[in-house]
Design a protein around this motif. Structure first.
Motif, short mmCIF file in Angstrom:
data_model
loop_
_atom_site.label_atom_id
_atom_site.label_comp_id
_atom_site.label_asym_id
_atom_site.label_seq_id
_atom_site.Cartn_x
_atom_site.Cartn_y
_atom_site.Cartn_z
N GLU A 16 -5.95 1.83 -6.57
CA GLU A 16 -5.31 1.29 -5.38
C GLU A 16 -3.82 1.11 -5.58
O GLU A 16 -3.03 1.33 -4.66
CB GLU A 16 -5.97 -0.05 -5.03
CG GLU A 16 -5.42 -0.71 -3.78
CD GLU A 16 -6.05 -2.05 -3.51
OE1 GLU A 16 -5.81 -2.61 -2.44
OE2 GLU A 16 -6.80 -2.55 -4.40
N ASN A 17 -3.41 0.74 -6.80
CA ASN A 17 -2.00 0.44 -7.06
C ASN A 17 -1.37 1.34 -8.12
O ASN A 17 -0.39 0.97 -8.76
CB ASN A 17 -1.84 -1.02 -7.51
CG ASN A 17 -2.36 -1.99 -6.48
OD1 ASN A 17 -2.19 -1.77 -5.28
ND2 ASN A 17 -3.02 -3.05 -6.93
N GLY A 18 -1.92 2.50 -8.33
CA GLY A 18 -1.32 3.39 -9.32
C GLY A 18 -2.29 4.44 -9.82
O GLY A 18 -3.39 4.63 -9.28
N THR A 19 -1.87 5.12 -10.86
CA THR A 19 -2.69 6.16 -11.48
C THR A 19 -2.76 5.93 -12.98
O THR A 19 -1.98 5.16 -13.54
CB THR A 19 -2.11 7.56 -11.21
OG1 THR A 19 -0.78 7.62 -11.76
CG2 THR A 19 -2.05 7.86 -9.72
N ALA B 23 -6.17 -7.94 -17.41
CA ALA B 23 -4.96 -8.09 -16.60
C ALA B 23 -4.43 -6.74 -16.13
O ALA B 23 -3.99 -6.58 -14.98
CB ALA B 23 -3.88 -8.82 -17.40
N THR B 24 -4.50 -5.74 -17.00
CA THR B 24 -4.01 -4.41 -16.65
C THR B 24 -4.84 -3.80 -15.52
O THR B 24 -4.30 -3.29 -14.53
CB THR B 24 -4.06 -3.49 -17.87
OG1 THR B 24 -3.25 -4.05 -18.90
CG2 THR B 24 -3.56 -2.10 -17.53
N PHE B 25 -6.16 -3.84 -15.64
CA PHE B 25 -7.01 -3.21 -14.63
C PHE B 25 -7.04 -4.01 -13.33
O PHE B 25 -7.24 -3.46 -12.25
CB PHE B 25 -8.42 -2.99 -15.18
CG PHE B 25 -8.50 -1.84 -16.15
CD1 PHE B 25 -8.45 -0.54 -15.70
CD2 PHE B 25 -8.56 -2.06 -17.51
CE1 PHE B 25 -8.50 0.53 -16.58
CE2 PHE B 25 -8.61 -1.01 -18.40
CZ PHE B 25 -8.58 0.29 -17.93
N THR B 26 -6.84 -5.31 -13.42
CA THR B 26 -6.70 -6.11 -12.20
C THR B 26 -5.44 -5.69 -11.44
O THR B 26 -5.44 -5.58 -10.21
CB THR B 26 -6.64 -7.60 -12.54
OG1 THR B 26 -7.85 -7.98 -13.21
CG2 THR B 26 -6.48 -8.43 -11.28
N ALA B 27 -4.36 -5.44 -12.20
CA ALA B 27 -3.11 -5.00 -11.57
C ALA B 27 -3.27 -3.64 -10.91
O ALA B 27 -2.71 -3.38 -9.84
CB ALA B 27 -2.00 -4.96 -12.60
N LEU B 28 -4.04 -2.74 -11.52
CA LEU B 28 -4.22 -1.41 -10.95
C LEU B 28 -5.06 -1.43 -9.67
O LEU B 28 -4.89 -0.58 -8.79
CB LEU B 28 -4.87 -0.48 -11.98
CG LEU B 28 -3.96 0.01 -13.11
CD1 LEU B 28 -4.76 0.70 -14.18
CD2 LEU B 28 -2.88 0.95 -12.57
N GLY B 29 -5.98 -2.36 -9.55
CA GLY B 29 -6.82 -2.44 -8.36
C GLY B 29 -8.04 -1.55 -8.45
O GLY B 29 -8.40 -1.04 -9.52
N ALA B 30 -8.69 -1.36 -7.33
CA ALA B 30 -9.95 -0.61 -7.28
C ALA B 30 -9.71 0.89 -7.50
O ALA B 30 -8.67 1.44 -7.15
CB ALA B 30 -10.63 -0.83 -5.94
N VAL B 31 -10.71 1.55 -8.10
CA VAL B 31 -10.66 3.00 -8.31
C VAL B 31 -10.89 3.70 -6.98
O VAL B 31 -11.86 3.41 -6.27
CB VAL B 31 -11.71 3.45 -9.34
CG1 VAL B 31 -11.67 4.97 -9.50
CG2 VAL B 31 -11.47 2.78 -10.67
N GLU B 32 -10.01 4.66 -6.66
CA GLU B 32 -10.19 5.45 -5.44
C GLU B 32 -10.75 6.84 -5.73
O GLU B 32 -11.50 7.39 -4.94
CB GLU B 32 -8.84 5.58 -4.71
CG GLU B 32 -8.33 4.24 -4.18
CD GLU B 32 -7.02 4.38 -3.43
OE1 GLU B 32 -6.42 5.48 -3.48
OE2 GLU B 32 -6.58 3.40 -2.80
N SER B 33 -10.39 7.41 -6.87
CA SER B 33 -10.93 8.72 -7.25
C SER B 33 -10.71 8.93 -8.73
O SER B 33 -9.85 8.32 -9.35
CB SER B 33 -10.25 9.85 -6.46
OG SER B 33 -8.86 9.90 -6.74
N LYS C 173 0.84 -1.19 0.00
CA LYS C 173 0.00 0.00 0.00
C LYS C 173 0.88 1.25 0.00
O LYS C 173 1.89 1.32 0.69
CB LYS C 173 -0.89 0.02 1.26
CG LYS C 173 -1.93 -1.08 1.25
CD LYS C 173 -3.07 -0.69 0.36
CE LYS C 173 -4.20 -1.71 0.43
NZ LYS C 173 -5.33 -1.33 -0.38
N HIS C 174 0.50 2.19 -0.78
CA HIS C 174 1.22 3.46 -0.80
C HIS C 174 0.27 4.54 -0.32
O HIS C 174 -0.95 4.43 -0.41
CB HIS C 174 1.68 3.79 -2.22
CG HIS C 174 2.69 2.81 -2.74
ND1 HIS C 174 4.02 2.92 -2.44
CD2 HIS C 174 2.55 1.71 -3.51
CE1 HIS C 174 4.68 1.93 -3.03
NE2 HIS C 174 3.80 1.19 -3.69
#
Length: 833
Positions: free
Chosen positions: A603-606, A574-584, A98-99
């Motif tokens: 969750e894991n990037g922008t 695969a790409t969107f699974t790696a990015l995780g859930a949308v926060e904003s 987590k960042h």
């Protein structure tokens, strides 16, 4: 908005400084003249956000000799849109730590400004409301002076609100001299309109609360109002010492509200008393003529402080070498074209012993051939391999890509076989080169002309059977069906590769042209207003969730977009699974092609999304760019290559390299064993783009394979310039000053776009192709913005491009330009992040 307000505040401060210096130099002492001067400055400060850049001094520069071309080769804009850059299905994605939340400082600053301004405005409004109610409840006193005097039990001393003077009940117990002084002082406030002047100054402080000058302005105007009113009261009672005693007496009892003008405030009364006692004489009132002269003297300073200097270059003069007709040039390369689907083409070029490959929409790269005879092409989404000997012996290839085999059939080759004279009418018609573009072929005397939607016409040169070229480096090869009728055309462009365009009828062509015209008419206003299309944010959020679950809503997409998503579904999932859930998710602006631009925090990037909505509410096109997480990345020395290993990344990121070394460079990916894996060759002044993961290493080498530096992808390196002067530098500070001739080149570029005649000879081939493709939209946007008034330097990008804000008659736009040796190497319009 914040930038505009900050600029307006700085201009107002400069204006105030000049006025203050002028008053000091000319030894102006009369407070009436000071009041007039600072009232002019106040009005100019309030108007500054609206009038700055409006007064413009235009200076003519000597015209440049530039080539004038009436011909433009049609470039497929769709091929230059940013494609989806997904992770291959077999790519491993490591679990991520987590960042912390990334902070959008621009939003923080805007929110802080709005909060403080809102509090100040609320305080001002509450003060006005409470004092107005107090005035309404006060009892009028008649027969005093020619003013509205009222008695209120809620005030401790005399105060002024608007044109009303409020006095306490004990007013009637004061001696006659004190009553006369009070009424003279407050009557002067009413006569001079001091309440309304200070109300404007308070509003100015609300808007520019961050500027110390706005606070000083309010204090100075209030001080001058008191000095003038004091002088009037002393004139009435003709006794300075008695008036000073009256001020001290009143100051001890009054407690004014925010929007009341009290006769004596504790914080200022001491200075006023000292001034009254020390003064040799009271200031003399001045007439309206002298006030008008003071205001007139300040107006030129106001105009200068709000204005800009713009440079205009007269119409370019064609150089002598460009007037003569350029001789026709034939197409020289040996190339085979293999169809991979309805539109995609894989081209293989032979130049001596070297092989090059180019996939539709991607770069032309040198093929690497392994010892077993397997050739490989580094596409943006993964490697394409095939047996090199099959390319010579068979009319079809089996291309291995992303773990599957794709059959590719040879559909054309160059040089084309010679042919006898044939009727050119069989080629005349319309071909759908992109969802929103039509390629029109028409007769031109004894030859043919080609024209793409929104662009000019170009004559073609016969190259052989069913083959034609434009300027010797772009191809049209007409393909026939089983009945030997022309049914498709293969269009090959040096920048975006080859693609297949099916033949369509007049009705279909007319519908596509009409849709393009609609979009071309809408884009200028949308770009100028920078307002998102209704429902665009919700559509992006819904699309993200659908792709994460592997269930896209194809019925909400245009047919080409649905086909693209369907073909790449596993990769996108695969790409969107790696990015995780949308926060904003937040709106960034409208691009020059009419795309709504959004930034998203996962969750894991922008990532960045660009969405084009159709009139029926469907998504016409979507582009997506993952930007990694908060890790910065960096540059590693080549001496450490032996110890650097590739690893499963933590967050998807797209990296963009730009080659400024004046020679070819090679790019290699390091695998888990530290072995190099060739990914491509980047020509000088060309861009190379790929998708990877944060901190997964890439070797940048010269054309011989010698390591130059190792790039670790991250936020700092996602846009990276490969420069010979900075090889091996772990972090190079950005320039703080513009490139020499950068502004002049931008002005020349804008002028060429406005006239529809860009100077392609002073651009790299990459910039020239993008300019041709975007020309109709950029030209329409410039026409909507109006005449160019000023250009101001704003900073430098990570790719070493200058950022300029161009001010036009009807708005402004941001441009980014890279220049080297008199050539434009990069150009971009609109919001870029």
């Amino acid at each position: 908005m914040i930038a505009a307000l900050a600029e307006a505040a700085l201009r107002s401060f400069a204006l105030g400084g000049v006025v203050w210096i002028g008053l000091c130099l000319f030894r102006v002492r009369n407070p009436h003249l000071h009041m007039t001067a600072w009232m002019v400055v106040l009005l100019a400060s309030l108007a500054m956000p609206f009038v700055m850049h409006w007064p413009t001094l235009t200076i003519d520069r000597l015209p440049l000799s530039v080539p004038v071309s009436d011909e433009t080769w049609p470039v497929d804009l769709a091929m230059l849109d940013r494609p989806f850059l997904p992770i291959a299905p077999d790519a491993a994605i490591a679990p991520t730590a987590k960042h912390g939340f990334s902070i959008d400082w621009w939003t923080v600053v805007t929110t802080a400004y709005a909060c403080v301004a809102g509090l100040l405005l609320m305080r001002l409004a509450i003060g006005l409301c409470l004092t107005w109610r107090l005035v309404r409840a006060a009892k009028p006193v008649r027969g005093m002076i020619g003013a509205d005097v009222r008695v209120s039990r809620d005030v401790g001393g005399p105060v002024t609100f608007g044109s009303t003077i409020l006095v306490p009940p004990q007013f009637f117990g004061w001696d006659a001299k004190k009553r006369l002084a009070v009424l003279a002082h407050e009557g002067a406030h009413v006569a001079n309109g001091d309440f309304y002047v200070l109300l404007l100054a308070s509003l100015n402080r609300v808007v520019f609360w961050f500027s110390p000058f706005s606070w000083w302005q309010l204090a100075r105007l209030a001080e001058l109002a008191e000095i003038i009113s004091d002088a009037r009261a002393i004139e009435m009672i003709d006794d300075r010492l008695s008036y000073a005693e009256i001020l001290l007496d009143v100051a001890a009892s009054v407690k004014p509200r925010p929007m009341e003008l009290a006769m004596a405030r504790v914080s200022t009364v001491r200075a006023r008393v000292e001034r009254i006692i020390a003064a040799a004489a009271m200031p003399v009132a001045v007439g309206w003529r002298k006030r008008l002269w003071i205001a007139a003297a300040i107006v030129p300073v106001v105009i200068v402080s709000s204005g800009m200097i713009a440079y205009r270059t007269p119409d370019p003069v064609p150089s002598g070498s460009d007037i003569a007709q350029v001789p026709a040039e034939h197409y020289h390369p040996f190339v085979n074209f293999y169809a991979m689907g309805p539109a995609s083409v894989f081209a293989i070029f032979r130049e001596g012993d070297d092989l090059y490959g180019q996939l539709t929409g991607q770069r032309r790269l040198r093929l690497t051939v392994a010892g077993d005879g397997t050739a490989s092409y580094a596409a943006s989404f993964g490697e394409i391999t095939f047996p090199v000997d099959m390319e010579r012996r068979s009319s079809e290839l089996t291309l291995h890509m992303n773990g599957r085999d794709v059959r590719a059939i040879r559909v054309a080759e160059m040089p084309a076989p010679a042919t006898d004279a044939v009727s050119l009418d069989q080629y005349v018609g319309w071909y759908r080169i992109a969802p929103n573009r039509v390629l029109t072929i028409r007769r031109d005397g004894g030859g043919l002309q080609v024209q793409q939607t929104g662009q000019g016409r170009s004559p073609v040169l016969a190259e052989g059977r069913d083959a034609f070229s434009v300027h010797g480096d772009h191809l049209l090869i007409f393909l026939r069906d089983e009945q030997a009728s022309v049914s498709r055309v293969l269009v090959q462009n040096a920048a975006s590769g080859a693609r297949l365009a099916p033949r369509i009828d007049a009705a279909q062509a007319q519908a596509i042209e009409a849709d393009f015209a609609r979009r071309l008419a809408e884009v200028p206003d949308r770009f100028r207003e920078q307002v998102p299309a209704a429902g665009s944010k919700e559509m992006i959020l819904k699309g993200i969730e659908d792709l994460r679950h592997g269930t896209p809503s194809y019925d909400r997409m245009s047919a080409p977009l649905a086909a693209n998503i369907h073909r790449r579904l596993d990769e996108l999932r695969a790409t969107f699974t790696a990015l995780g859930a949308v926060e904003s998710i937040f709106f960034r602006g409208v691009g020059p092609g009419g795309y709504d631009i959004y930034g998203a925090k996962f969750e894991n990037g922008t990532a960045e999304f660009r969405l084009l909505l159709e009139p029926d509410g469907k998504a016409g096109d979507v582009t997506f760019r993952p930007d990694g997480n908060d890790e910065l990345g960096g540059i590693v020395s080549c001496s450490e290559e032996a110890s650097v290993r590739g690893h499963a990344g933590t967050s998807p990121i797209r990296i963009m390299l730009y080659n400024e070394t004046e020679d070819d460079i090679q790019v290699f990916k390091l695998d888990a064993n530290g072995a190099r894996k060739a990914q491509g060759v980047v020509r000088p002044d060309m861009t190379w783009v790929t998708l990877t993961t944060v901190n997964d290493p890439w070797v940048i080498a010269d054309k011989s394979g010698k390591c130059m530096e190792i790039l670790m992808p991250g936020r700092r390196t996602r846009f990276y310039n490969v420069e010979a002067a900075n090889i091996g530098a772990r972090h190079v500070a950005r320039r703080a000053v513009p490139i020499a001739d950068g502004e002049a080149m931008l002005r020349q570029y804008l002028e060429g776009i406005g006239k529809g005649q860009p100077d392609y000879d002073h651009m790299t081939s990459e910039v020239a192709n993008v300019t041709r493709a975007q020309l109709p939209f950029d030209q329409a946007i410039l026409a909507r913005l109006g005449a160019l008034r000023a250009v101001s330097f704003r900073g430098v990008t990570a790719l070493d491009s200058d950022i300029y804000l161009a001010q036009f008659a009807n708005g402004s736009a941001e441009w980014r330009i890279g220049v080297r040796n008199g050539t434009t190497t990069r150009i971009a319009l609109g919001p870029n992040f």
